[in-house]
Design a protein around this motif. Sequence first.
Motif, short mmCIF file in Angstrom:
data_model
loop_
_atom_site.label_atom_id
_atom_site.label_comp_id
_atom_site.label_asym_id
_atom_site.label_seq_id
_atom_site.Cartn_x
_atom_site.Cartn_y
_atom_site.Cartn_z
N PHE A 150 0.84 -1.19 0.00
CA PHE A 150 0.00 0.00 0.00
C PHE A 150 0.88 1.25 0.00
O PHE A 150 0.57 2.23 -0.68
CB PHE A 150 -0.91 0.00 1.23
CG PHE A 150 -1.69 1.28 1.39
CD1 PHE A 150 -2.82 1.53 0.62
CD2 PHE A 150 -1.28 2.23 2.31
CE1 PHE A 150 -3.52 2.71 0.77
CE2 PHE A 150 -1.98 3.42 2.47
CZ PHE A 150 -3.11 3.65 1.70
N PHE A 151 2.00 1.20 0.73
CA PHE A 151 2.91 2.34 0.78
C PHE A 151 3.76 2.42 -0.49
O PHE A 151 4.34 3.48 -0.78
CB PHE A 151 3.80 2.24 2.01
CG PHE A 151 3.04 2.14 3.30
CD1 PHE A 151 2.47 3.26 3.88
CD2 PHE A 151 2.86 0.91 3.93
CE1 PHE A 151 1.75 3.17 5.06
CE2 PHE A 151 2.14 0.81 5.12
CZ PHE A 151 1.58 1.94 5.67
N VAL A 152 3.86 1.33 -1.23
CA VAL A 152 4.63 1.32 -2.47
C VAL A 152 3.87 2.00 -3.60
O VAL A 152 4.47 2.44 -4.58
CB VAL A 152 4.99 -0.13 -2.87
CG1 VAL A 152 5.68 -0.19 -4.23
CG2 VAL A 152 5.88 -0.76 -1.82
N CYS A 153 2.57 2.12 -3.47
CA CYS A 153 1.81 2.72 -4.56
C CYS A 153 0.84 3.78 -4.07
O CYS A 153 1.08 4.99 -4.22
CB CYS A 153 1.10 1.64 -5.39
SG CYS A 153 0.08 0.52 -4.43
N CYS A 154 -0.25 3.38 -3.48
CA CYS A 154 -1.38 4.28 -3.23
C CYS A 154 -1.04 5.47 -2.33
O CYS A 154 -1.64 6.54 -2.47
CB CYS A 154 -2.55 3.50 -2.62
SG CYS A 154 -3.09 2.09 -3.63
N ALA A 155 -0.11 5.31 -1.41
CA ALA A 155 0.10 6.32 -0.37
C ALA A 155 1.08 7.42 -0.75
O ALA A 155 1.22 8.39 -0.01
CB ALA A 155 0.57 5.65 0.92
N SER A 156 1.78 7.32 -1.87
CA SER A 156 2.82 8.30 -2.19
C SER A 156 2.31 9.38 -3.14
O SER A 156 2.11 9.14 -4.33
CB SER A 156 4.04 7.61 -2.80
OG SER A 156 5.01 8.58 -3.15
N TYR A 157 2.13 10.57 -2.60
CA TYR A 157 1.75 11.71 -3.44
C TYR A 157 2.87 12.08 -4.40
O TYR A 157 2.62 12.34 -5.58
CB TYR A 157 1.41 12.92 -2.56
CG TYR A 157 1.33 14.21 -3.34
CD1 TYR A 157 0.20 14.54 -4.09
CD2 TYR A 157 2.41 15.10 -3.36
CE1 TYR A 157 0.14 15.71 -4.82
CE2 TYR A 157 2.36 16.27 -4.08
CZ TYR A 157 1.22 16.58 -4.81
OH TYR A 157 1.16 17.74 -5.55
N ARG A 158 4.09 12.10 -3.90
CA ARG A 158 5.22 12.55 -4.71
C ARG A 158 5.42 11.68 -5.95
O ARG A 158 5.68 12.20 -7.04
CB ARG A 158 6.49 12.57 -3.86
CG ARG A 158 7.76 13.00 -4.59
CD ARG A 158 7.68 14.42 -5.07
NE ARG A 158 7.59 15.36 -3.97
CZ ARG A 158 7.41 16.67 -4.12
NH1 ARG A 158 7.26 17.16 -5.34
NH2 ARG A 158 7.33 17.48 -3.07
N ILE A 159 5.28 10.37 -5.82
CA ILE A 159 5.51 9.49 -6.97
C ILE A 159 4.43 9.69 -8.02
O ILE A 159 4.73 9.75 -9.23
CB ILE A 159 5.58 8.01 -6.51
CG1 ILE A 159 6.79 7.80 -5.61
CG2 ILE A 159 5.63 7.08 -7.71
CD1 ILE A 159 8.13 8.12 -6.27
N HIS A 160 3.17 9.79 -7.60
CA HIS A 160 2.11 10.07 -8.57
C HIS A 160 2.37 11.40 -9.28
O HIS A 160 2.15 11.53 -10.50
CB HIS A 160 0.74 10.11 -7.89
CG HIS A 160 0.23 8.77 -7.49
ND1 HIS A 160 0.46 8.23 -6.25
CD2 HIS A 160 -0.49 7.83 -8.16
CE1 HIS A 160 -0.10 7.03 -6.17
NE2 HIS A 160 -0.69 6.77 -7.32
N SER A 161 2.86 12.36 -8.53
CA SER A 161 3.16 13.67 -9.10
C SER A 161 4.27 13.57 -10.14
O SER A 161 4.18 14.16 -11.23
CB SER A 161 3.56 14.64 -7.98
OG SER A 161 3.99 15.87 -8.51
N ILE A 162 5.33 12.85 -9.83
CA ILE A 162 6.46 12.72 -10.75
C ILE A 162 6.02 12.08 -12.07
O ILE A 162 6.45 12.49 -13.15
CB ILE A 162 7.58 11.88 -10.09
CG1 ILE A 162 8.21 12.67 -8.94
CG2 ILE A 162 8.64 11.48 -11.10
CD1 ILE A 162 9.16 11.85 -8.08
#
Length: 435
Positions: A150-162
């Motif tokens: 869950f922390f590898v995908c859904c929870a990271s705002y920064r990665i979705h932003s990048i």
Amino acid sequence: MAGGVRRRSPSSPSPLWGKLHTLWQDKHLILFKTEHTLLVVSVLWILEIGINLWVIQKVAYTEIDWKAYMDEVEGVINGTYDYTQLKGDTGPLVYPAGFVYIFMALYYITNHGMNIRLGQYIFAVFYLVTLLLVFRIYNRTKKVPPYVFFFVCCASYRIHSIFVLRLFNDPVAMMLLFAATNLFLDGYWTLGCGVYSLAVSVKMNVLLFAPGLLFCLLWEFGLIRTIPKLSVCAAIQLLLGLPFLLNNPVGYLSRAFDLGRQFMFKWTVNWRFLPEWFFLNRYFHLVLLAAHLLTLLLFALRRWKRPGENIVELLKEPSKRKIPAQSITPQIVLILFTSNFIGMCFSRSLHYQFYVWYFHTLPYLLWSGGVKKLAHLLRVLILGLIELSWNTYPSTKSSSAALHVCHLIILLCLWLAPPLTEKKEHTTDKGNKRH
């Protein structure tokens, strides 16, 4: 029943029903038992489709480098092959030739870069493909409990932003890197080296994995049989860069692979607590480089190679070594991810988009450490502190210091882990192909 169809006895349920029944009984363990990794990551991947669509529709796109990328490749389209003459709004073109070809394709697909929304959807596909590749690695190794994904995908705002709000080239390079890692796990070494070289041709940060990859190749094949695979990497770089090398070879190499590039202090994530003059000092850079190389050497000598084996033995054919050869497959992921992580620890500067360089590898590294008392909660806390550090804009002295502390804890845990050959990995070696 004579002459009729035999009915299934109520006392013998179908295999599918049996699996579902067992799964329901163990429902409280689904998030903690690694054998349920495939189920959990499948659900998360489907959720990510909706999350990416929502982010694209509801969160404003921010222009940073996309227009500069389009200007740079437009120069090539217009016939400029001198790398010193190619530039965009944010400065000169500083990426290898693979970047040019991939973003040239995106230039045409997105109507000369004007259809940014289409570009966002394309990068959402890149994100989903990257997740598939990453989840496949974790499913193969079964080292990390499923709830962590869950922390590898859904929870990271920064990665979705990048990926979908900034459209950087870093995610493209990492997608290819994880594709290469999967090929190495499957034993397709030559093809994997080719894909790895493609990743380097998009952005040279992928070279941080190179020391680990070289170690794996030497372990698996010895020096003589490693050379052809390294030649594949070199040939791809030569082929992709040929139009630019023929025009201005020095200009291409100095721009595309500029190892001495100076970074701006205002964008640094990891060294904000230093004075700017010290951050820009070349002697500081040399110290970081020396620490990077020394740490890699120590890990190669004391943690990656087998106990009792001389490092020189790796140069020999596996069949001619004193200690019987073992497949490197169970250790590939840890060696590659550790090699990259060491580079991140001693980087001269980390910018916000660089987070994707190691984000998906952090859980694997944390759950590979040798400190048994590092409980699940503490590991998750470290992931959270790293995420917080990368989401603090502009970075502060505290956020940079917290990031270094987290890096140090992970590095120490990796060092305190027993040598790789003393641990039993769960990686399945399908056929142990060595191509």
